[in-house]
Design a protein around this motif. Structure first.
Motif, short mmCIF file in Angstrom:
data_model
loop_
_atom_site.label_atom_id
_atom_site.label_comp_id
_atom_site.label_asym_id
_atom_site.label_seq_id
_atom_site.Cartn_x
_atom_site.Cartn_y
_atom_site.Cartn_z
N GLY A 180 -17.64 165.18 93.95
CA GLY A 180 -17.38 164.85 92.55
C GLY A 180 -16.55 163.59 92.43
N ARG A 181 -15.49 163.51 93.24
CA ARG A 181 -14.65 162.30 93.23
C ARG A 181 -15.43 161.09 93.71
N LEU A 182 -16.25 161.31 94.74
CA LEU A 182 -17.05 160.22 95.30
C LEU A 182 -18.06 159.68 94.28
N ALA A 183 -18.59 160.56 93.45
CA ALA A 183 -19.54 160.13 92.42
C ALA A 183 -18.88 159.18 91.42
N ILE A 184 -17.66 159.53 90.99
CA ILE A 184 -16.93 158.65 90.07
C ILE A 184 -16.61 157.32 90.75
N GLU A 185 -16.12 157.40 91.97
CA GLU A 185 -15.78 156.19 92.72
C GLU A 185 -17.00 155.27 92.88
N SER A 186 -18.15 155.85 93.19
CA SER A 186 -19.37 155.07 93.37
C SER A 186 -19.86 154.47 92.06
N ALA A 187 -19.75 155.24 90.98
CA ALA A 187 -20.17 154.73 89.67
C ALA A 187 -19.32 153.54 89.26
N VAL A 188 -18.03 153.61 89.53
CA VAL A 188 -17.13 152.50 89.21
C VAL A 188 -17.51 151.25 90.01
N LYS A 189 -17.77 151.43 91.28
CA LYS A 189 -18.14 150.29 92.13
C LYS A 189 -19.44 149.65 91.65
N LEU A 190 -20.42 150.47 91.33
CA LEU A 190 -21.70 149.94 90.86
C LEU A 190 -21.53 149.20 89.53
N ALA A 191 -20.71 149.77 88.64
CA ALA A 191 -20.49 149.14 87.34
C ALA A 191 -19.85 147.77 87.48
N ARG A 192 -19.07 147.60 88.53
CA ARG A 192 -18.37 146.33 88.76
C ARG A 192 -19.09 145.41 89.74
N GLY A 193 -20.34 145.79 90.05
CA GLY A 193 -21.15 144.92 90.89
C GLY A 193 -20.84 144.98 92.37
N GLU A 194 -20.12 146.02 92.80
CA GLU A 194 -19.78 146.15 94.22
C GLU A 194 -20.88 146.89 94.96
N GLU A 195 -20.87 146.78 96.29
CA GLU A 195 -21.88 147.42 97.12
C GLU A 195 -21.50 148.87 97.44
N VAL A 196 -22.50 149.71 97.48
CA VAL A 196 -22.34 151.10 97.91
C VAL A 196 -23.53 151.46 98.78
N PRO A 197 -23.38 152.42 99.69
CA PRO A 197 -24.53 152.85 100.50
C PRO A 197 -25.62 153.46 99.61
N LYS A 198 -26.86 153.25 99.98
CA LYS A 198 -27.96 153.86 99.24
C LYS A 198 -27.92 155.37 99.33
N GLU A 199 -27.39 155.90 100.42
CA GLU A 199 -27.35 157.35 100.64
C GLU A 199 -26.00 157.72 101.22
N GLN A 200 -25.36 158.74 100.62
CA GLN A 200 -24.05 159.18 101.09
C GLN A 200 -24.10 160.70 101.31
N LEU A 201 -24.56 161.08 102.49
CA LEU A 201 -24.71 162.49 102.83
C LEU A 201 -23.42 163.04 103.43
N GLN A 202 -23.07 164.25 103.01
CA GLN A 202 -21.83 164.87 103.44
C GLN A 202 -22.10 166.13 104.26
N GLU A 203 -21.15 166.49 105.07
CA GLU A 203 -21.27 167.66 105.94
C GLU A 203 -20.89 168.94 105.19
N ALA A 204 -21.60 170.01 105.45
CA ALA A 204 -21.21 171.35 105.01
C ALA A 204 -20.79 172.14 106.24
#
Length: 313
Positions: free
Chosen positions: A273-297
């Protein structure tokens, strides 16, 4: 304990996506951002996601506009249109199902708004970044544990999630891969749910028990359905059936401690959930993010369920 899947080994192979949204690329770093959140279905799993996103947005001074479609894909199309009208800087999208799941992403992209997809990623129109548990790896690990607990023998019933969605496809792939080494486990029943719900798990398990009294193992692709299956099993007076879930919902973690469920796979809801907000902020500001961010269970049994019940990752 947790780490991103593929860190180190896959770092060099990660493809990065610069935001293609010209209207957002030059966003004022000091301007309060508006992020739209459209959640496809109602569940404890996604409620935890939403709470983590709301907490992070409040902490960062972000205006988060959140809607829940409650299983209606058409409602999500309307959500995205509302976000467009309100000039959202980014959108976080959790699709209600597989059918027409790409339409909201296409509409947002046409309006030059970047999209973070969570848990399910439309194949025909994937998000600018996709955040989810590595469900192939998690379900394979769970399958290996099923083999260990059953001695590689038994009659298996599978309660599926929504057919065609990313988590259902990936959990099927991982679990099936594990079962290849257990020729003594025979799949005797398989039925899909529509909304991954507890009531569906109950009804489907009842049907399975009636048609296949030889059933000895149930894998429900989500904890809610596993808890419903457990109710059906108890109602049938059966105490010889092992039940496994996936997600790490609080009620399921308690059920693991109580012995109602044998095991589940705990996902990092708070972190994602935190990562989603962080990624949305980066995208909104034109920053790069990985196309896929898979996490471990992590495999969760009686030995470690209390840890996650106390502090969910």
């Amino acid at each position: 304990m947790f780490k991103k899947v593929g860190a180190g080994i896959m770092a060099a192979a990660i493809a990065f996506s610069a935001s293609s949204c010209a209207s957002n690329a030059g966003a004022d770093q000091d301007k309060p951002l508006t992020i739209g959140l459209s959640i496809g279905i109602e569940s404890d799993f996604f409620n935890q996601f939403r709470q983590a996103m709301e907490d992070e947005a409040k902490k960062e001074g972000i205006n988060l506009i959140a809607f829940n479609a409650k299983g209606d894909p058409n409602a999500q199309v309307n959500h995205i249109q509302d976000f467009i009208v309100q000039d959202a800087d980014a959108i976080i999208y959790i699709a209600a199902g597989a059918g027409a799941a790409g339409v909201p992403v296409k509409n947002a992209r046409a309006a030059d708004i970047p999209v973070v997809t969570v848990d399910r990623n439309p194949g025909d129109s994937p998000g600018d970044t996709f955040i989810a548990t590595d469900s192939v790896a998690s379900s394979k690990r769970l399958g290996e544990y099923v083999i260990e607990k059953t001695g590689g023998k038994g009659n298996l019933g599978i309660i599926q999630g929504q057919v065609g969605t990313t988590p259902e496809l990936d959990r099927d792939k991982g679990f099936t891969e594990a079962m290849k080494s257990a020729t003594g486990i025979k799949e005797v029943a398989r039925q899909a749910s529509k909304l991954w719900g507890q009531e569906e798990g109950f009804t489907i398990a009842q049907d399975m028990l009636s048609a296949h009294p030889e059933l000895s193992v149930i894998f429900a692709r989500a904890d809610g359905m596993a808890l419903g299956a457990a109710q059906a099993v108890r109602g049938a007076g059966r105490d010889d059936i092992q039940i496994y879930g996936h997600d790490g919902d609080p009620a399921a973690l308690q059920a693991v401690l109580d012995g109602t469920l044998v095991a589940t796979m705990t996902q990092q809801n708070q972190h994602m959930g935190r990562l989603a907000i962080e990624s949305a902020v980066k995208l909104a500001r034109g920053e790069e993010v990985p196309k896929e961010q898979l996490q471990e269970a992590i495999l969760t049994t009686k030995e470690n369920a209390a840890e996650f019940l106390k502090t969910h990752p």
